[in-house]
Enzyme design. Structure first.
Site, PDB file in Angstrom:
ATOM      1  N   CYS A  53       0.839  -1.204   0.000  1.00  0.00           N
ATOM      2  CA  CYS A  53       0.000   0.000   0.000  1.00  0.00           C
ATOM      3  C   CYS A  53       0.872   1.252   0.000  1.00  0.00           C
ATOM      4  CB  CYS A  53      -0.892   0.037   1.242  1.00  0.00           C
ATOM      5  SG  CYS A  53      -2.385  -0.918   1.074  1.00  0.00           S
ATOM      6  N   GLU A  85      -7.554   1.594   3.178  1.00  0.00           N
ATOM      7  CA  GLU A  85      -7.611   2.377   4.410  1.00  0.00           C
ATOM      8  C   GLU A  85      -8.967   2.231   5.088  1.00  0.00           C
ATOM      9  OE1 GLU A  85      -4.128   3.601   2.229  1.00  0.00           O
ATOM     10  OE2 GLU A  85      -6.165   3.234   1.592  1.00  0.00           O
ATOM     11  N   ASP A 109     -10.838  -6.552  21.802  1.00  0.00           N
ATOM     12  CA  ASP A 109      -9.783  -6.479  22.821  1.00  0.00           C
ATOM     13  C   ASP A 109     -10.315  -5.932  24.140  1.00  0.00           C
ATOM     14  OD1 ASP A 109      -7.053  -6.527  23.845  1.00  0.00           O
ATOM     15  OD2 ASP A 109      -7.137  -4.346  23.652  1.00  0.00           O
TER      16      ASP A 109
END
Length: 162
Positions: free
Chosen positions: A76, A117, A131
């Site tokens: 990228c 993105e 998380d």
């Protein structure tokens, strides 16, 4: 079908040369969701999670993920992003399952698109929710991450069909 652009004639990986491409406004929108127990969603919504504002932190993580995509995806291009908007919608799907949807819009003015993105931002935002909530719900599932729309560049406007 077009050929893969990230390989040279010898079949070796390469970063695509975008130097000759025209700079245009480029926008991409992606979405995904995380499925969880209803009790986990209640903790998130009531702000009762020990780690703090789960969706607020996930929003910042999504923005950071969009900005750092070139550090994570080897081929990228680093881009100067002009906009990253990360939003969430919660849904009580059933008595046994709840869903948090994440939608990200990314924009730039440049020579290459911002699809990666937008997709990266969705994944990082959803991983942050995982998380922060894994201590109470390890069975969460990240699902349906996909590009919804992209605008700009030579290939023009693309919208996912229903």
């Amino acid at each position: 079908m077009n050929e893969l652009t990230h390989f040279n004639r010898a079949g070796e990986a390469q970063m695509v040369d975008v130097g000759a491409k025209q700079e245009t406004e480029r926008v991409a929108q992606a979405e995904g969701c995380i499925r969880m127990q209803p009790e986990t969603l209640r903790l998130i919504e009531q702000g009762g999670h020990a780690k703090g504002d789960v969706l607020g932190i996930a929003r910042i993580a999504g923005i950071m993920g969009a900005k750092r995509t070139a550090d994570l995806i080897p081929l990228c291009h680093p881009l100067a992003l002009t906009k990253v908007d990360c939003s969430f919608e919660v849904q009580q799907a059933t008595a046994k399952a709840a869903i948090v949807f994440c939608r990200v819009t990314v924009a730039t003015r440049g020579r290459t698109g911002v699809e990666m993105e937008a997709l990266c931002a969705v994944q990082i935002a959803l991983l942050t929710i995982y998380d922060m909530c894994k201590a109470v719900d390890r069975g969460m599932v990240i699902d349906q991450v996909r590009l919804l729309e992209k605008q700009g560049g030579r290939s023009g406007h693309w919208v996912r069909s229903a």
